[in-house]
Motif scaffolding. Structure first.
Motif, PDB file in Angstrom:
ATOM      1  N   ARG A   1       0.953  -1.102  -0.374  1.00 21.20           N
ATOM      2  CA  ARG A   1      -0.148  -0.118   0.159  1.00 21.20           C
ATOM      3  C   ARG A   1       0.911   0.775  -0.238  1.00 21.20           C
ATOM      4  N   PHE A   2       1.960   0.642   0.456  1.00 22.31           N
ATOM      5  CA  PHE A   2       2.618   2.273   0.465  1.00 22.31           C
ATOM      6  C   PHE A   2       4.125   2.554  -1.024  1.00 22.31           C
ATOM      7  N   ILE A   3       3.709   0.996  -2.372  1.00 16.93           N
ATOM      8  CA  ILE A   3       4.294   1.098  -3.387  1.00 16.93           C
ATOM      9  C   ILE A   3       2.995   1.835  -4.533  1.00 16.93           C
ATOM     10  N   LYS A   4       3.518   3.244  -4.198  1.00 14.36           N
ATOM     11  CA  LYS A   4       2.456   4.617  -5.145  1.00 14.36           C
ATOM     12  C   LYS A   4       3.015   4.122  -6.665  1.00 14.36           C
ATOM     13  N   HIS A   5       1.952   4.618  -7.686  1.00 14.96           N
ATOM     14  CA  HIS A   5       2.243   4.220  -8.980  1.00 14.96           C
ATOM     15  C   HIS A   5       0.888   5.132 -10.260  1.00 14.96           C
ATOM     16  N   ASP A   6       1.308   5.837 -11.016  1.00 12.47           N
ATOM     17  CA  ASP A   6       0.480   6.008 -11.535  1.00 12.47           C
ATOM     18  C   ASP A   6       0.290   4.882 -12.405  1.00 12.47           C
ATOM     19  N   ALA A   7      -0.620   4.727 -13.144  1.00 11.66           N
ATOM     20  CA  ALA A   7      -1.520   4.140 -13.930  1.00 11.66           C
ATOM     21  C   ALA A   7      -1.080   3.988 -15.106  1.00 11.66           C
ATOM     22  N   ASP A   8      -1.225   2.469 -16.065  1.00 16.24           N
ATOM     23  CA  ASP A   8      -0.284   2.415 -16.673  1.00 16.24           C
ATOM     24  C   ASP A   8       1.037   2.436 -17.532  1.00 16.24           C
ATOM     25  N   ASP A   9       2.022   2.122 -15.684  1.00 12.46           N
ATOM     26  CA  ASP A   9       3.010   1.907 -16.066  1.00 12.46           C
ATOM     27  C   ASP A   9       3.515   3.333 -16.151  1.00 12.46           C
ATOM     28  N   TYR A  10       3.013   4.491 -16.111  1.00 10.79           N
ATOM     29  CA  TYR A  10       3.590   6.119 -16.371  1.00 10.79           C
ATOM     30  C   TYR A  10       4.610   6.134 -15.048  1.00 10.79           C
ATOM     31  N   PRO A  11       5.981   6.383 -15.372  1.00 10.34           N
ATOM     32  CA  PRO A  11       6.104   7.348 -16.739  1.00 10.34           C
ATOM     33  C   PRO A  11       7.403   5.874 -17.978  1.00 10.34           C
ATOM     34  N   TRP A  12       6.744   5.330 -17.325  1.00  9.97           N
ATOM     35  CA  TRP A  12       7.703   4.332 -18.478  1.00  9.97           C
ATOM     36  C   TRP A  12       7.328   4.151 -19.947  1.00  9.97           C
ATOM     37  N   SER A  13       6.210   4.134 -20.152  1.00 15.49           N
ATOM     38  CA  SER A  13       4.933   3.717 -20.547  1.00 15.49           C
ATOM     39  C   SER A  13       4.655   4.963 -21.646  1.00 15.49           C
ATOM     40  N   ALA A  14       5.617   6.620 -21.186  1.00 18.28           N
ATOM     41  CA  ALA A  14       5.549   7.504 -21.773  1.00 18.28           C
ATOM     42  C   ALA A  14       7.104   8.021 -22.687  1.00 18.28           C
ATOM     43  N   VAL A  15       7.851   6.816 -22.260  1.00 18.91           N
ATOM     44  CA  VAL A  15       9.405   6.732 -23.120  1.00 18.91           C
ATOM     45  C   VAL A  15       9.861   6.089 -23.971  1.00 18.91           C
ATOM     46  N   PRO A  16      10.838   6.505 -24.916  1.00 16.52           N
ATOM     47  CA  PRO A  16      10.783   5.443 -25.656  1.00 16.52           C
ATOM     48  C   PRO A  16      11.479   4.459 -24.928  1.00 16.52           C
ATOM     49  N   LEU A  17      11.580   3.263 -25.694  1.00 19.46           N
ATOM     50  CA  LEU A  17      11.633   1.735 -25.122  1.00 19.46           C
ATOM     51  C   LEU A  17      13.576   1.637 -25.196  1.00 19.46           C
ATOM     52  N   GLU A  18      13.935   2.304 -26.263  1.00 16.71           N
ATOM     53  CA  GLU A  18      15.908   3.109 -26.474  1.00 16.71           C
ATOM     54  C   GLU A  18      16.508   3.632 -25.309  1.00 16.71           C
ATOM     55  N   PHE A  19      15.673   3.894 -24.262  1.00 15.46           N
ATOM     56  CA  PHE A  19      15.536   4.500 -23.283  1.00 15.46           C
ATOM     57  C   PHE A  19      14.851   3.856 -21.870  1.00 15.46           C
ATOM     58  N   LYS A  20      14.067   3.734 -21.646  1.00 15.00           N
ATOM     59  CA  LYS A  20      13.317   2.227 -20.723  1.00 15.00           C
ATOM     60  C   LYS A  20      14.244   1.067 -20.359  1.00 15.00           C
TER      61      LYS A  20
END
Length: 340
Positions: free
Chosen positions: A160-179
């Protein structure tokens, strides 16, 4: 910060308990001596054939560094240079990208301020200038932890303390070459951090300075593993009040202790003030990994760090890890006060 050519100056800093101060000697920064920021080989910690005595020797060297300036270099750390280089290349490519691309992963799209932070949006020291840097940050995610086989096995009070945004954000918003390369780096340094944690526990069982790239501060949690490129700029404040240049050394990480470590050891280990001053005219990249307690835990002084027979008492009350980090994060993102 007051100024004088004859007397020490007073540096004001933020902490989870309010402003604190440090005395600064009236001397320009100088390069650190090996005795001040030692290089410690971790090779015995990764060898299955190493003896307990050799591992204890590493732990003793770490303890010596922890009780002096609280900073040291580590080599033979088992993180391949290829992983470090790939992450550095991916990071430079991302940060050099058009703002329109980086904004897709902006912290402003995150409930928890994860992702890309533009220049002049952070102030680690509210009494100095806004930090002249941009960054990309995220919190521990068990989905990317190689040691986690089943998320359902993680206790609810931890999850319950591991907080994350929906849709794997921010990883879903960066190029795979960066992630890809950056997650690979995170996984390697996470493993290193766990090895270091065991070494700390092993030893404990025995017994223009108005404009800053990153403002003067201490770190929040247990310890930090810092990968820095060859540009330099990291400066460490010694216990005597002298700024020391922590010059880059190829093949090493810099390790320093944070506020939690100082609290649980009753001030025996040092949460050292540091900053970054980059006047080189070149881009500088650092990759910081912050290792701390689960946020559902409470940070309190260890009984083994209090010598009752000598009349020592616990200097700190227990504090919620969640509340402590939230205090510091709120201050870091307040860029309206302090310097300019």
């Amino acid at each position: 910060m007051s100024t004088t050519d004859q007397h020490p100056t007073t540096l004001r800093l933020a902490s989870g308990n309010g402003p604190i101060t440090r005395s600064i000697l009236p001397h320009p920064p100088r390069d650190a001596l090996p005795s001040e920021l030692p290089i410690i080989s971790l090779a015995p910690l990764f060898s299955s054939s190493s003896s307990l005595a050799s591992r204890m020797e590493v732990a003793q060297q770490i303890r010596q560094a922890a009780t002096t300036n609280g900073f040291f270099y580590i080599k033979d750390h088992d993180v391949p240079s290829s992983i470090i280089q790939e992450a550095e290349t991916a990071a430079f490519t991302f940060f050099r990208s058009p703002t329109s691309l980086k904004e897709k992963a902006s912290m402003h799209n995150s409930l928890y301020k994860y992702g890309w932070k533009p220049p002049r949006t952070q102030r680690l020291n509210p009494f100095e200038s806004v930090d002249h840097r941009e960054s990309f940050s995220w919190r521990y995610d068990p989905r990317y932890d190689p040691s986690v086989n089943d998320l359902a096995e993680i206790p609810e009070e931890v999850m319950r303390f591991i907080k994350h945004d929906a849709d794997d954000y921010p990883w879903s918003a960066v190029p795979l070459e960066f992630k890809g390369p950056v997650i690979g780096y995170f996984q390697a340094v996470l493993g290193l951090g766990r090895v270091l944690q065991r070494a700390f526990a092993l030893r404990q069982k025995m017994g223009d300075e108005t404009r800053v790239s990153i403002g003067s501060h201490t770190d929040f949690q247990l310890f930090t593993i810092l990968g820095q490129d060859q540009v330099g700029g990291l400066q460490v404040l010694s216990r005597s009040g002298q700024w020391l240049n922590a010059k880059p050394i190829p093949g090493t990480f810099v390790v320093n202790f944070g506020d939690y470590m100082q609290r649980i050891t009753n001030d025996k280990y040092v949460s050292t003030v540091h900053r970054v001053q980059n006047y080189s005219g070149r881009e500088r990249l650092s990759m910081a990994f912050f290792f701390g307690f689960n946020l559902n835990e409470t940070c309190e002084v260890l009984d083994s760090c209090v010598d009752v027979e000598k009349g020592e008492e616990k200097k700190y009350e227990a504090v919620s890890c969640w509340e402590w980090t939230q205090r510091r994060v709120r201050m870091m993102h307040d860029v309206k006060g302090g310097g300019s």
